[in-house]
Design a protein around this motif. Structure first.
Motif, short mmCIF file in Angstrom:
data_model
loop_
_atom_site.label_atom_id
_atom_site.label_comp_id
_atom_site.label_asym_id
_atom_site.label_seq_id
_atom_site.Cartn_x
_atom_site.Cartn_y
_atom_site.Cartn_z
N ILE A 170 35.42 22.75 63.60
CA ILE A 170 35.52 22.92 65.06
C ILE A 170 36.43 24.11 65.37
CG2 ILE A 170 36.22 21.83 67.24
CD1 ILE A 170 35.73 19.11 65.79
N ALA A 171 37.54 24.21 64.63
CA ALA A 171 38.46 25.34 64.84
C ALA A 171 37.75 26.66 64.60
CB ALA A 171 39.67 25.20 63.92
N PHE A 172 36.93 26.69 63.56
CA PHE A 172 36.17 27.91 63.23
C PHE A 172 35.23 28.28 64.37
CE2 PHE A 172 32.89 30.48 61.29
CZ PHE A 172 33.58 31.29 60.40
N ASP A 173 34.47 27.29 64.86
CA ASP A 173 33.54 27.53 65.98
C ASP A 173 34.30 27.99 67.21
OD1 ASP A 173 31.47 26.74 64.42
OD2 ASP A 173 31.23 24.75 65.32
N ALA A 174 35.44 27.36 67.46
CA ALA A 174 36.23 27.70 68.64
C ALA A 174 36.74 29.14 68.55
CB ALA A 174 37.40 26.73 68.79
N LEU A 175 37.12 29.54 67.35
CA LEU A 175 37.61 30.91 67.16
C LEU A 175 36.47 31.91 67.38
CD1 LEU A 175 39.68 33.01 66.47
CD2 LEU A 175 39.49 32.42 64.05
N ALA A 205 46.46 22.53 56.37
CA ALA A 205 46.39 23.69 55.48
C ALA A 205 44.96 24.23 55.46
CB ALA A 205 46.84 23.30 54.08
N LYS A 206 43.99 23.31 55.45
CA LYS A 206 42.59 23.72 55.45
C LYS A 206 42.23 24.43 56.76
CE LYS A 206 37.88 22.00 55.09
NZ LYS A 206 37.02 20.81 55.10
N LEU A 207 42.72 23.88 57.85
CA LEU A 207 42.47 24.48 59.17
C LEU A 207 42.98 25.94 59.19
CD1 LEU A 207 42.63 22.41 62.32
CD2 LEU A 207 43.68 24.63 62.44
N GLN A 208 44.17 26.12 58.66
CA GLN A 208 44.73 27.49 58.62
C GLN A 208 43.86 28.42 57.76
OE1 GLN A 208 48.78 26.81 57.19
NE2 GLN A 208 49.58 27.21 59.24
N ARG A 209 43.44 27.90 56.60
CA ARG A 209 42.62 28.71 55.69
C ARG A 209 41.30 29.13 56.35
NH1 ARG A 209 43.80 24.93 51.83
NH2 ARG A 209 41.73 24.01 51.95
N VAL A 210 40.69 28.17 57.02
CA VAL A 210 39.39 28.43 57.65
C VAL A 210 39.54 29.46 58.78
CG1 VAL A 210 37.59 27.35 59.04
CG2 VAL A 210 38.33 26.28 56.92
N LEU A 211 40.61 29.34 59.56
CA LEU A 211 40.85 30.32 60.63
C LEU A 211 41.00 31.72 60.04
CD1 LEU A 211 43.40 28.34 62.86
CD2 LEU A 211 41.08 29.00 63.53
N ARG A 212 41.73 31.78 58.92
CA ARG A 212 41.98 33.10 58.29
C ARG A 212 40.70 33.75 57.78
NH1 ARG A 212 47.16 30.70 55.86
NH2 ARG A 212 48.51 31.10 57.64
N ASP A 217 44.60 37.54 60.39
CA ASP A 217 46.00 37.31 60.78
C ASP A 217 46.19 36.04 61.63
OD1 ASP A 217 44.68 38.45 62.89
OD2 ASP A 217 46.40 39.65 63.57
N ALA A 218 45.13 35.23 61.74
CA ALA A 218 45.24 33.96 62.47
C ALA A 218 45.72 32.84 61.52
CB ALA A 218 43.89 33.58 63.06
N PRO A 219 46.35 31.81 62.02
CA PRO A 219 46.86 31.67 63.38
C PRO A 219 48.12 32.52 63.58
CG PRO A 219 47.50 29.78 62.07
CD PRO A 219 46.65 30.64 61.20
N HIS A 220 48.28 33.03 64.80
CA HIS A 220 49.46 33.87 65.06
C HIS A 220 50.71 33.04 65.26
CE1 HIS A 220 45.74 35.97 66.09
NE2 HIS A 220 46.34 36.97 65.48
N GLU A 221 50.49 31.82 65.69
CA GLU A 221 51.61 30.87 65.76
C GLU A 221 51.14 29.51 65.27
OE1 GLU A 221 54.76 31.19 66.55
OE2 GLU A 221 55.01 32.77 68.06
N THR A 222 51.96 28.88 64.43
CA THR A 222 51.73 27.50 64.04
C THR A 222 52.93 26.74 64.59
OG1 THR A 222 50.57 28.18 62.04
CG2 THR A 222 51.43 25.94 62.07
N LEU A 223 52.70 26.07 65.71
CA LEU A 223 53.83 25.44 66.41
C LEU A 223 53.90 23.95 66.11
CD1 LEU A 223 53.50 27.18 69.92
CD2 LEU A 223 54.91 27.88 67.96
N LEU A 224 55.01 23.53 65.55
CA LEU A 224 55.23 22.12 65.29
C LEU A 224 55.81 21.48 66.55
CD1 LEU A 224 55.34 19.76 63.23
CD2 LEU A 224 57.67 20.48 62.72
#
Ligand code: GTP
Ligand code: MG
Length: 301
Positions: A170-175, A205-212, A217-224
């Motif tokens: 979903i994150a990939f599609d959204a991007l 971690a997978k979500l971050q990898r898929v965005l990249r 350079d995504a995600p530009h911010e990973t906010l906890l």
């Protein structure tokens, strides 16, 4: 601006009362600050969740000052050192050189991820930016509907998928959508589970990898997103998330309901992860960019 400051001050009222109230009580009883009252002061500062490092610096300065003068202004010493700790990290949002700026919000369950996503969208929209939301919590019942409602309220489209489907897809599609629609920001709401559960870390971690894969350079911010009322437990969560997946900044929520707002000081000083936003209420405009000076003023005013 005055209204904003008042909100932060009201939001921090409980933390203020605890921190300043305790300091004043101890100093009033023992103005000379003997060893016993210094111990008491130390315990009170630790109890206000500002962290061991900042507490030790304050005690050290108070001890030095009390060797030189009879009437030590403990509040102003605490104020100076806490302000230094608060200002030690840059608080501005990191944005992409070329839109979209991709921001992932993550954290354990119930900390305020979804509401903070909506509040952040509202802030950005007020600033004239276009914002797309991604409903990547496919885990909790009604999570997708919850974000859709916020999307309507804030005037943002929401990219959704099926429950129990792969959140990274979903994150990939959204991007993809954010890029083709030329949105300024993509905000990704994610599922919360106990931070001790390794599968949440793996999912993030997978979500971050898929965005990249789509945007290097995504995600530009990973906010906890941390709930301030969990105090030192929140500090541990931040440490674990940071070690497992890397966190670029924090959103500290629910400051309005707790006396544990000192946690913001401890996080800045001890984890060196910048606090980027604070949540001081349940309304859509109750998220504020973190401002070290305003926060320090609110804590001590
Ligand atoms: N008082 C106050 N309440 C807040 C704040 N931020 C969030 N909340 C409330 O906290 C509750 C949980 O918020 P959510 O945004 O649903 O939390 P979440 O992290 O998305 O929760 P899960 O998706 O279930 O993991 C809601 O009732 C919010 O209104 C805040 O700054 N102050
Ligand atoms: Mg949520």
């Amino acid at each position: 601006m005055l209204g904003l400051f008042k909100k932060v001050r009201d939001g921090l009222a409980k933390t203020h009362d605890k921190l300043i109230g305790e300091i004043k009580r101890i100093v009033a009883r023992a103005p000379r600050l003997d060893a016993e009252s210094l111990d008491e002061l130390e315990a009170a500062l630790i109890g206000s969740d500002i962290g061991v490092e900042t507490t030790m610096r304050i005690i050290e300065e108070v001890r030095k000052a009390s060797a030189e003068t009879r009437e030590v202004d403990v509040v102003s010493i605490a104020r100076r050192i806490i302000s230094e700790a608060l200002a030690s990290q840059p608080a501005a949002l990191r944005t992409a050189q070329q839109a979209p700026t991709v921001i992932v919000l993550l954290g354990v369950n119930g900390t305020g991820k979804t509401t903070s996503t909506a509040k952040l969208a509202h802030l950005l929209k007020q600033d004239g930016r276009s914002v797309l939301l991604a409903a990547c919590d496919t885990f909790r019942a009604a999570a997708i509907e919850q974000l859709k409602i916020w999307g309507e309220r804030t005037g943002c489209d929401v990219i959704t998928g099926q429950y129990n489907s792969d959140s990274a897809a979903i994150a990939f599609d959204a991007l993809d959508a954010a890029i083709s629609r030329k949105c300024d920001f993509l905000l990704i709401d994610t599922a919360g589970r106990l931070h001790t559960k390794k599968n949440l870390m793996d999912e993030m971690a997978k979500l971050q990898r898929v965005l990249r894969k789509r945007l290097p350079d995504a995600p530009h911010e990973t906010l906890l997103v941390l709930d301030a009322s969990t105090g030192m437990n929140g500090l541990n969560q931040a440490r674990e998330f940071h070690q497992a997946i890397g966190v670029s900044g924090l959103i500290v929520t629910k400051l309005d309901g707790t006396a544990k707002g000192g946690i913001v000081v401890a996080i800045n000083r001890e984890l060196k992860i910048p606090v980027k936003f604070i949540g001081v209420g349940e309304q859509v405009d109750d998220l504020q960019p973190f401002d070290a000076t305003a926060f320090g003023d609110a804590l001590f005013s």
